[in-house]
Motif scaffolding. Structure first.
Motif, PDB file in Angstrom:
ATOM      1  N   GLU A 183       0.829  -1.211   0.000  1.00  0.00           N
ATOM      2  CA  GLU A 183       0.000   0.000   0.000  1.00  0.00           C
ATOM      3  C   GLU A 183       0.860   1.258   0.000  1.00  0.00           C
ATOM      4  O   GLU A 183       0.526   2.251  -0.661  1.00  0.00           O
ATOM      5  N   ARG A 228       2.284   1.677  -3.501  1.00  0.00           N
ATOM      6  CA  ARG A 228       1.214   2.122  -4.401  1.00  0.00           C
ATOM      7  C   ARG A 228       0.935   3.622  -4.222  1.00  0.00           C
ATOM      8  O   ARG A 228       0.793   4.362  -5.202  1.00  0.00           O
ATOM      9  N   LYS A 229       0.879   4.066  -2.980  1.00  0.00           N
ATOM     10  CA  LYS A 229       0.560   5.461  -2.696  1.00  0.00           C
ATOM     11  C   LYS A 229       1.667   6.410  -3.139  1.00  0.00           C
ATOM     12  O   LYS A 229       1.405   7.474  -3.717  1.00  0.00           O
ATOM     13  N   LYS A 230       2.924   6.039  -2.908  1.00  0.00           N
ATOM     14  CA  LYS A 230       4.048   6.949  -3.163  1.00  0.00           C
ATOM     15  C   LYS A 230       4.634   6.823  -4.565  1.00  0.00           C
ATOM     16  O   LYS A 230       5.165   7.798  -5.104  1.00  0.00           O
TER      17      LYS A 230
END
Length: 244
Positions: free
Chosen positions: A213, A216-218
């Motif tokens: 996660e 995916r976010k960064k």
């Protein structure tokens, strides 16, 4: 999302300093499953005079785990690899016995002493490449000659090494300095694999979902796919085909 790989862990029971029993192994596999992992490469330690259980015994344990896990986790696929600790500059076992390699037999997961000189690591990488084996360097954030030194990491990649970091390192659970270094590695696209290096259900646990996660976010979905699916599938493609 599911279908991800964990290529470095100590989930097999009773073969090193990882899982201590079959119950703990099944709990760790259940956690991997919950976190979206569907392909697991078991990588028990090989270290002379410390973790040197015969590979035949490890294969027996591996077969028993696969048998017990088949009904509980029918969607998961398991492979047997090895985390090979390099004593001095000796990688002769990698050349003479393919059982010390990773799935597909074309790569090896290498571990070094924390104070290993850079020149020694570089020579070992070259030796492995000359043998036709892809060297995957385990948790490089631990080695003094690489920690904070992007130039040295780049040189090893140019020599043919693949780079693996641990999930808890990128998540900051090994300290801010290590997190910052791993973040720099990610920004430079120097990371080929992120693995759990999980050892148990209490202190060194599976953290794959959290790190996926974060990536995916960064860094985006493309980076997630590369690190947790595409790169391992490509590196271990021969093994996948043989089991398909």
């Amino acid at each position: 999302m599911t279908g991800y790989w964990d290529i470095h862990n100590h989930i097999l029971p009773g073969v090193d300093d990882g899982s201590g029993c079959m119950r703990e192994t099944m709990e760790m596999l259940e956690e991997e499953y919950r976190q979206g992992v569907r392909h697991i490469v078991f990588t028990p330690h090989y270290r002379r005079d410390m973790f040197a259980i015969p590979r035949e015994e490890i294969q027996t344990v591996y077969a028993r785990v696969c048998e017990m896990a088949a009904d509980r986790f029918p969607e998961m696929e398991f492979y047997l690899g090895c985390e090979y600790y390099v004593h001095k500059e000796d990688i002769s076992l990698i050349s003479s016995d393919e059982n010390y390699r990773m799935p597909g037999k074309k790569s090896v997961l290498l571990e070094f002493g924390y104070e290993k000189p850079f020149q020694s690591i570089c020579e070992i990488v070259k030796k492995a490449v000359q043998e036709g084996v892809v060297p995957v360097l385990a948790h490089i954030e631990r080695y003094e000659c690489l920690y904070g030194n992007l130039k040295n990491v780049a040189l090893l990649r140019e020599e043919g090494a693949k780079i693996q970091i641990n999930a808890d390192s990128l998540l900051g659970q090994q300290g801010f300095g290590i997190k910052r270094f791993c973040t720099k590695l990610m920004k430079e696209s120097f990371v080929d694999f992120i693995a759990s290096d999980a050892h148990d259900t209490v202190n060194r646990t599976v953290k794959m979902k959290t790190v996926i996660e974060l990536v995916r976010k960064k860094y985006g979905e493309e980076k997630v796919e590369y690190i947790f699916r595409i790169e391992p599938e490509q590196l271990f493609s021969l093994q996948i085909k043989s089991q398909g």
